[in-house]
Scaffold this motif. Sequence first.
Motif, PDB file in Angstrom:
ATOM      1  N   TYR A  54       0.837  -1.216   0.000  1.00 54.09           N
ATOM      2  CA  TYR A  54       0.000   0.000   0.000  1.00 54.09           C
ATOM      3  C   TYR A  54       0.865   1.256   0.000  1.00 54.09           C
ATOM      4  O   TYR A  54       0.650   2.186  -0.789  1.00 54.09           O
ATOM      5  CB  TYR A  54      -0.913  -0.067   1.219  1.00 54.09           C
ATOM      6  CG  TYR A  54      -1.482   1.221   1.743  1.00 54.09           C
ATOM      7  CD1 TYR A  54      -2.429   1.943   1.027  1.00 54.09           C
ATOM      8  CD2 TYR A  54      -1.113   1.699   3.003  1.00 54.09           C
ATOM      9  CE1 TYR A  54      -2.976   3.110   1.536  1.00 54.09           C
ATOM     10  CE2 TYR A  54      -1.658   2.855   3.527  1.00 54.09           C
ATOM     11  CZ  TYR A  54      -2.578   3.562   2.784  1.00 54.09           C
ATOM     12  OH  TYR A  54      -3.119   4.715   3.297  1.00 54.09           O
ATOM     13  N   VAL A  55       1.876   1.291   0.840  1.00 58.83           N
ATOM     14  CA  VAL A  55       2.769   2.458   0.901  1.00 58.83           C
ATOM     15  C   VAL A  55       3.594   2.572  -0.374  1.00 58.83           C
ATOM     16  O   VAL A  55       3.752   3.661  -0.943  1.00 58.83           O
ATOM     17  CB  VAL A  55       3.677   2.373   2.143  1.00 58.83           C
ATOM     18  CG1 VAL A  55       4.689   3.515   2.153  1.00 58.83           C
ATOM     19  CG2 VAL A  55       2.853   2.398   3.421  1.00 58.83           C
ATOM     20  N   LEU A  56       4.114   1.437  -0.856  1.00 56.19           N
ATOM     21  CA  LEU A  56       4.927   1.459  -2.066  1.00 56.19           C
ATOM     22  C   LEU A  56       4.133   1.917  -3.285  1.00 56.19           C
ATOM     23  O   LEU A  56       4.673   2.567  -4.189  1.00 56.19           O
ATOM     24  CB  LEU A  56       5.522   0.071  -2.330  1.00 56.19           C
ATOM     25  CG  LEU A  56       6.650  -0.370  -1.401  1.00 56.19           C
ATOM     26  CD1 LEU A  56       7.086  -1.793  -1.723  1.00 56.19           C
ATOM     27  CD2 LEU A  56       7.841   0.577  -1.502  1.00 56.19           C
ATOM     28  N   SER A  75      -1.217  10.679  -6.281  1.00 60.18           N
ATOM     29  CA  SER A  75      -2.406   9.826  -6.230  1.00 60.18           C
ATOM     30  C   SER A  75      -3.660  10.656  -6.417  1.00 60.18           C
ATOM     31  O   SER A  75      -4.582  10.270  -7.125  1.00 60.18           O
ATOM     32  CB  SER A  75      -2.467   9.075  -4.896  1.00 60.18           C
ATOM     33  OG  SER A  75      -3.655   8.315  -4.787  1.00 60.18           O
ATOM     34  N   ASP A  76      -3.709  11.810  -5.755  1.00 61.68           N
ATOM     35  CA  ASP A  76      -4.799  12.770  -5.902  1.00 61.68           C
ATOM     36  C   ASP A  76      -4.263  13.963  -6.692  1.00 61.68           C
ATOM     37  O   ASP A  76      -3.160  14.450  -6.424  1.00 61.68           O
ATOM     38  CB  ASP A  76      -5.288  13.205  -4.514  1.00 61.68           C
ATOM     39  CG  ASP A  76      -6.520  14.082  -4.575  1.00 61.68           C
ATOM     40  OD1 ASP A  76      -6.419  15.190  -5.130  1.00 61.68           O
ATOM     41  OD2 ASP A  76      -7.570  13.696  -4.053  1.00 61.68           O
ATOM     42  N   PRO A 117       8.227  10.848  -8.542  1.00 65.00           N
ATOM     43  CA  PRO A 117       7.584   9.735  -7.831  1.00 65.00           C
ATOM     44  C   PRO A 117       7.697   9.858  -6.316  1.00 65.00           C
ATOM     45  O   PRO A 117       8.772  10.110  -5.766  1.00 65.00           O
ATOM     46  CB  PRO A 117       8.358   8.506  -8.338  1.00 65.00           C
ATOM     47  CG  PRO A 117       8.964   8.928  -9.628  1.00 65.00           C
ATOM     48  CD  PRO A 117       9.276  10.371  -9.463  1.00 65.00           C
ATOM     49  N   GLY A 118       6.583   9.684  -5.634  1.00 62.12           N
ATOM     50  CA  GLY A 118       6.574   9.637  -4.174  1.00 62.12           C
ATOM     51  C   GLY A 118       6.733  10.961  -3.468  1.00 62.12           C
ATOM     52  O   GLY A 118       6.819  11.000  -2.241  1.00 62.12           O
ATOM     53  N   ASN A 171      -3.595   3.097  -7.325  1.00 64.31           N
ATOM     54  CA  ASN A 171      -2.274   3.679  -7.559  1.00 64.31           C
ATOM     55  C   ASN A 171      -1.495   2.921  -8.618  1.00 64.31           C
ATOM     56  O   ASN A 171      -0.801   3.528  -9.444  1.00 64.31           O
ATOM     57  CB  ASN A 171      -1.488   3.724  -6.247  1.00 64.31           C
ATOM     58  CG  ASN A 171      -2.077   4.710  -5.261  1.00 64.31           C
ATOM     59  OD1 ASN A 171      -2.784   5.640  -5.636  1.00 64.31           O
ATOM     60  ND2 ASN A 171      -1.803   4.515  -3.981  1.00 64.31           N
ATOM     61  N   PHE A 172      -1.584   1.589  -8.617  1.00 61.20           N
ATOM     62  CA  PHE A 172      -0.901   0.824  -9.658  1.00 61.20           C
ATOM     63  C   PHE A 172      -1.523   1.090 -11.025  1.00 61.20           C
ATOM     64  O   PHE A 172      -0.819   1.093 -12.047  1.00 61.20           O
ATOM     65  CB  PHE A 172      -0.918  -0.670  -9.320  1.00 61.20           C
ATOM     66  CG  PHE A 172       0.139  -1.069  -8.335  1.00 61.20           C
ATOM     67  CD1 PHE A 172       1.487  -0.972  -8.659  1.00 61.20           C
ATOM     68  CD2 PHE A 172      -0.191  -1.523  -7.072  1.00 61.20           C
ATOM     69  CE1 PHE A 172       2.481  -1.326  -7.744  1.00 61.20           C
ATOM     70  CE2 PHE A 172       0.785  -1.880  -6.156  1.00 61.20           C
ATOM     71  CZ  PHE A 172       2.127  -1.786  -6.492  1.00 61.20           C
TER      72      PHE A 172
END
Length: 494
Positions: free
Chosen positions: A36-38, A46-47, A94-95, A361-362
Amino acid sequence: MQRREDRKNLLFSKRIFSGVGLRGLQVLLFCGVVLYVLSYAIIPFSDGDPAYYAIVGRGLLRDHALPYQYAFDHKPLGAYLFYGVWDRIVPFYPGKFTLLAGLLIGVFVALGRTFGSFSRITAFTLFSVCGALFDVLSGNTELVVVTGEAVCLAALLRGIETDASALFFLAGWVAAFTVSINYLAAVCLVGPVALMLLSPGWFRPSRCMLAGLGVLAGFGVLFAPYGFAGHGALQAYFSMQFEFLRHYGVAVSERIPGALRMVFYGVLMAPVLVAWVRRFPPGLRQEATRRTLILPVWFLSSFPATLLSGHAFDHYFTLCFAPVVLMLAILWKEGARPSTLSLMPLLGLSLVCVGLETKKNFNIARDMAHVDYAKVARLVGDAPVLNIRTYHAVFYRSDLKPFDVYLFSTHIDILFGEHAWMRYMQDLRQHPRFVIAPYAGCARHVVEAPVCQWLQDHYEQVYAVNIPHRHTSGPNKFSFSLYRFREQKDDDGS
């Protein structure tokens, strides 16, 4: 004798298998949470909201264009300043916002110790995992707001305990900046701030005055650039917000779904509030009991804020969820947490959302991999780009500059309604060098005929990407077509 031995062996086997089953479940849950975190760490966002705030922030910090001279959104300027600074500090994609979310949750949990003793790891895990209900790892403004509120309330409580005047001024200063990120923070802070400044035993006029001065100083610093800009810049700033919010609000009948959703989330949190009242009976006479009121009053004051816009966005409830996390962590440490059965709806739904957010997310990662954002950036260069109802991901990833300040895909429709095409035509007649529109937007009739005709007559398509939608026919929101202005030749062909 043999039967007794058989029973013992059977009981021993059951214990082993039950132990293995429990450990297996724990390992499965742990792997699910890690995944989930990854899933957040491998995508740019994501949003879409934080990405949009970063776009406006780039105009503010890089091009020195005050909101809303670069791009418009109805949030106050603090949101763009905050996300613009974060965008400069962390330049990779990313991230980025998940890292921000982790830092904010960590700061919030550390400040939460002011209101009671608890395990930081427990509180951090509860916030991150149960917060899947509200997409907290996307790093939206609600997470920034609750952290700012925690700073403000912690400063007030420490000021009361130590009688340090500077802390009251600091609380007011931070409150001003927090409200400038999201106006709803003012509603959230009303209850707990009134409790700490006005309740018997804590009330002192000097404390209220210092907090008020802090608020004025904070707003003064924030809006100083508008004063230097002059020419009605500040008036334009507020009038644009007011005009948009006047159209953005929904009718009373349309508010019902959002209200019901927030009530549902409130019911999920109810066992924590009930257990808190049982463990710490409320009261105003003694300082110890007044302290125990801060968190539930914070929750109750935040609940109306989740209903004000009328839109049923889950992330709004983060405003209420944050103080509940602190209450649950404190109760956990005290050995007075609600029964497992009463928490099952919250925990069960949270795990379901962990799975749903991971899948989402994926899917985002897979969709965005189809788009060559670097190529778009090379094609466009520094030229401003007119956006016609296209998702702003390409503006964020390719670092494009907006031609029209109403950049968000629905802004022009919200403001101009059925006359939105006229606004687009007004822009097109200024001959922007590049235009981005929905993929096959004319064929699908999501772009009006006059706009399509103008594009056909004056522009050529230089890039397009079609990513099929998973649930409906047609392209999804990451799809788009990029058009370049076709240079008109003179009559002699030159």
